[in-house]
Design an enzyme around this catalytic site. Structure first.
Site, PDB file in Angstrom:
ATOM      1  N   GLU A  53      46.840  38.438  26.556  1.00 42.70           N
ATOM      2  CA  GLU A  53      46.198  37.407  27.376  1.00 42.70           C
ATOM      3  C   GLU A  53      44.723  37.376  26.992  1.00 42.70           C
ATOM      4  OE1 GLU A  53      45.189  36.130  31.982  1.00 42.70           O
ATOM      5  OE2 GLU A  53      44.948  38.198  31.308  1.00 42.70           O
ATOM      6  N   ASP A 100      47.641  42.268  29.757  1.00 42.27           N
ATOM      7  CA  ASP A 100      46.716  41.618  30.682  1.00 42.27           C
ATOM      8  C   ASP A 100      45.273  41.748  30.187  1.00 42.27           C
ATOM      9  OD1 ASP A 100      46.575  40.398  33.393  1.00 42.27           O
ATOM     10  OD2 ASP A 100      45.323  42.129  33.849  1.00 42.27           O
TER      11      ASP A 100
HETATM   12  C1  GLC Z   1      45.011  38.425  34.522  1.00 41.10           C
HETATM   13  C2  GLC Z   1      46.204  38.066  35.368  1.00 41.10           C
HETATM   14  C3  GLC Z   1      45.722  37.686  36.727  1.00 41.10           C
HETATM   15  C4  GLC Z   1      45.030  38.882  37.338  1.00 41.10           C
HETATM   16  C5  GLC Z   1      43.920  39.385  36.434  1.00 41.10           C
HETATM   17  C6  GLC Z   1      43.484  40.746  36.823  1.00 41.10           C
HETATM   18  O1  GLC Z   1      44.189  37.353  34.292  1.00 41.10           O
HETATM   19  O2  GLC Z   1      46.946  37.069  34.742  1.00 41.10           O
HETATM   20  O3  GLC Z   1      46.750  37.233  37.560  1.00 41.10           O
HETATM   21  O4  GLC Z   1      44.514  38.554  38.588  1.00 41.10           O
HETATM   22  O5  GLC Z   1      44.331  39.485  35.091  1.00 41.10           O
HETATM   23  O6  GLC Z   1      44.457  41.685  36.465  1.00 41.10           O
END
Ligand code: GLC
Length: 531
Positions: free
Chosen positions: A264, A201
């Site tokens: 991500e 994440d």
């Molecule tokens: C990422 C996740 C999202 C979340 C954020 C904070 O972007 O995909 O859903 O709210 O991180 O953890």
């Protein structure tokens, strides 16, 4: 090139566990529900599932606020449920990737409880604490991604802590080696249980500016955008030192064979590709969200594919994504007809595709009435179209009252169209988008050209059309996509080879011979093979 690791050849499918399958009729999906659907993944033809977070959490951000990284939240089941799911997935040849949330914990995590207790607590420096500015306000101008300031003052010690997201999600201090070790132990805990990798994440957030300088204003900001866009996130994310952390993380993963590290990362291409790391010591797959962010037209998309391919480091393996739990559904963005073309694009580009659950039945935007809103971002910045509930609604399995998802009303509403738009019905329909997804997945498996082959864009003069060749050895295929609403006669580069349609997004012209040109209907894509 060898046959490649599973994560190069394979297709990943994202499951949002709250919304996939409820097994205990509490209206919320769970691990036992996912287990019962394992044969669906096999039938569909994907290779791996990635589960959005399943760990103990107060659910302020639906699992992205973790209170215990080594236990399953009771809402989803137990560790035993997880082990059973993993074993049964592996028995079917399916890989399981977990969502790892290292940037922040929940305020209810034991580490944060200790950290906030007093200024000289040994865990104080595990989080990011700063004295107030001289006027008593926050230490700098950093904002929360969900609106409002990125700092919250804690009355216990009078200092502020930083949170890139909700105040319930305090950021860990990744400059502290003890934090790194504790989090790497979390990875080992799950790797030892046999998971096949992690989606990490907000990987680009882990390290912040050492001097906590203010972010500069975004001069292009307009009031319709999310508040976070007021500033350019120059100092609060994507710092050079993050790459050392990613390489360390990769080192942990590499101690286990055949595991994957996915990051991500929402950054422009040139900064994104840095996350492959020096000499590919970083993420195997820094998520490429460019198809989500680029306008849906042939010119822009052809340029994007070219730019991305050119920017990749030597040996860096590409990947593509059309949607996830944070982004409007592809069907809602481009419409149901183009959603088929989008599927063909995603599954024939070079690199690993990640599918988002429900896109295979073209789940679209589901309207969520204000009293049913769940997403904290929508609650913080209402009415701006930022909320993520519309893309998180339950999977639609059949035409029964709650779509086969649950025996009671689910946590988010179903698409009112679920009586028509569901797996049971679309799987019987030889012309459905679900059938198209399956056929595309079969084609990828059958053709080395599609899953591992080279990519070459073909020059075509017709507007709205993208064409490319995928080739590996003798396996050569041509993909021609019409992103427009007009039929097109597309002249292919001259060749004496004979070609025929292998697959059309309309699923109705298989085997049709094709000469120097191919005619495409509005919103049609085709894969051609040489015969
Ligand atoms: C990422 C996740 C999202 C979340 C954020 C904070 O972007 O995909 O859903 O709210 O991180 O953890």
């Amino acid at each position: 090139m060898s046959d490649g690791s599973w994560w190069k050849r394979g297709v990943i499918y994202q499951v949002y566990p709250r919304s996939f399958q409820d097994s205990n009729d509490d209206g919320i999906g769970d691990l036992e529900g996912v287990r019962r659907r394992l044969d669906y993944f096999v039938w569909l033809g994907v290779d791996a599932i990635w589960l959005s977070p399943i760990f103990v959490s107060p659910m302020a951000d639906f699992g992205y606020d973790v209170a215990d990284y080594q236990a399953v939240d009771p809402i989803f089941g137990s560790l035993a449920d997880f082990d059973r799911l993993l074993a049964q997935a592996h028995a079917r040849g399916l890989r399981v990737v977990l969502d790892f949330v290292p940037n922040h914990t929940s305020i209810e995590h034991e580490w944060f409880r200790e950290s906030r207790a007093c200024r000289d607590n040994p865990k104080r420096d595990w989080y990011i604490w700063r004295d107030p500015a001289p006027d008593g306000g926050p230490p700098n101008n950093w904002l929360s991604n969900f609106g409002g300031p990125g700092w919250t003052r804690d009355s216990l010690t009078g200092q502020y802590y930083y949170h890139a997201f909700l105040p319930q999600q305090p950021d860990l201090n990744w400059r502290n080696p003890l934090v790194r070790e504790a989090m790497f132990d979390v990875l080992r805990f799950w790797l030892d249980r046999g998971v096949d990798g992690f989606r990490v994440d907000v990987l680009w957030h882990l390290i912040k500016d050492e001097w906590f300088r203010d972010n500069p204003p975004n001069l292009g900001y307009d009031a319709h955008q999310a508040e976070i866009q007021r500033h350019l996130q120059v100092h609060s994310a994507d710092q050079p030192e993050v790459h050392e952390v990613v390489a360390q993380m990769r080192g942990v993963i590499d101690a286990y064979p055949e595991r994957v590290l996915i990051g991500e990362i929402y950054l422009p291409i040139e900064r994104l590709v840095a996350y492959y790391g020096r000499d590919l010591s970083g993420a195997h797959l820094p998520f490429n969200f460019q198809l989500i962010q680029t306008a849906w037209n042939a010119h822009e998309i052809a340029a994007l594919i070219r730019d991305y391919e050119e920017a990749l480091p030597d040996g860096g393996w590409p990947n593509w994504v059309l949607g996830n739990h944070d982004q409007p559904r592809i069907g809602a963005r481009v419409g149901k007809r183009q959603a088929r073309v989008a599927a063909m694009l995603l599954l024939t580009l070079r690199g690993t595709p990640t599918l988002y659950y429900g896109d295979e039945i073209c789940l679209c935007k589901v309207d969520v009435p204000p009293e049913q809103v769940q997403d904290p971002w929508e609650k913080n910045e209402p009415g701006r179209g930022l909320g993520r509930d519309p893309e998180r609604t339950p999977m639609q399995w059949d035409a029964s009252a709650f779509a086969g998802f649950s025996a009671r009303a689910p946590w988010l509403p179903l698409d009112p169209d679920h009586e028509r738009c569901n797996v049971a019905r679309l799987s019987e329909d030889q012309g459905s988008i679900l059938t198209l997804y399956r056929r595309l997945l079969v084609a990828r498996r059958a053709h080395a050209g599609l899953c591992l082959g080279d990519y070459a864009q073909l020059a075509v003069a017709e507007p709205d059309v993208i064409a490319y060749e995928r080739a590996r050895g003798a396996d050569r295929l041509i993909v021609v996509l019409n992103l427009g609403r007009e039929p097109r006669e597309v002249h292919l580069p001259q060749t004496d080879d004979r070609r025929s349609v292998m697959l059309s997004t309309f699923l109705d012209r298989e085997g049709e011979p094709v000469g120097r040109s191919v005619s495409l209907r509005a919103d049609e894509g085709v894969i051609l093979r040489y015969c």
